[in-house]
Motif scaffolding. Structure first.
Motif: not given
Length: 102
Positions: A58-60, A62-72
């Motif tokens: 579930q996307s919000v 592209p920038d937020i998605d990339q940040e989530v992937l980075r920290v996860i």
């Protein structure tokens, strides 16, 4: 699954969450545009407990998605306890929600 059989981060749940939320940055473009919402990310774990794939379900934005992937990805470096089903370690998915609110 019963709580005692649920896979857990090898570094412990509290450290896993600290690693995520301690390094999470609200992307400036999302902040400037007042973008908020909940990202659902799936962490795919192999039978050895190694996180092998990360997907946004579930996307919000592209920038937020990339940040989530980075920290996860960074928080998953230690791996997870294997999931044992009928005596065998099996692959599994962890769905992790992350809310971005201003």
């Amino acid at each position: 699954l019963p709580e005692d059989l649920m896979p857990r981060p090898r570094q412990g749940t509290n450290r896993f969450l600290d690693d995520i939320f301690g390094s999470l940055n609200y992307p400036p473009s999302a902040r400037e545009n007042n973008i908020q919402g909940k990202v659902l990310v799936d962490i795919w774990v192999n039978p050895l407990g190694t996180a092998t794939q990360f997907t946004i379900e579930q996307s919000v934005s592209p920038d937020i998605d990339q940040e989530v992937l980075r920290v996860i990805k960074n928080a998953s470096h230690a791996g997870f306890t294997p999931l044992v089903y009928e005596g065998n370690s099996v692959p599994y998915r962890i769905r992790f929600p992350m809310a971005f609110r201003m």
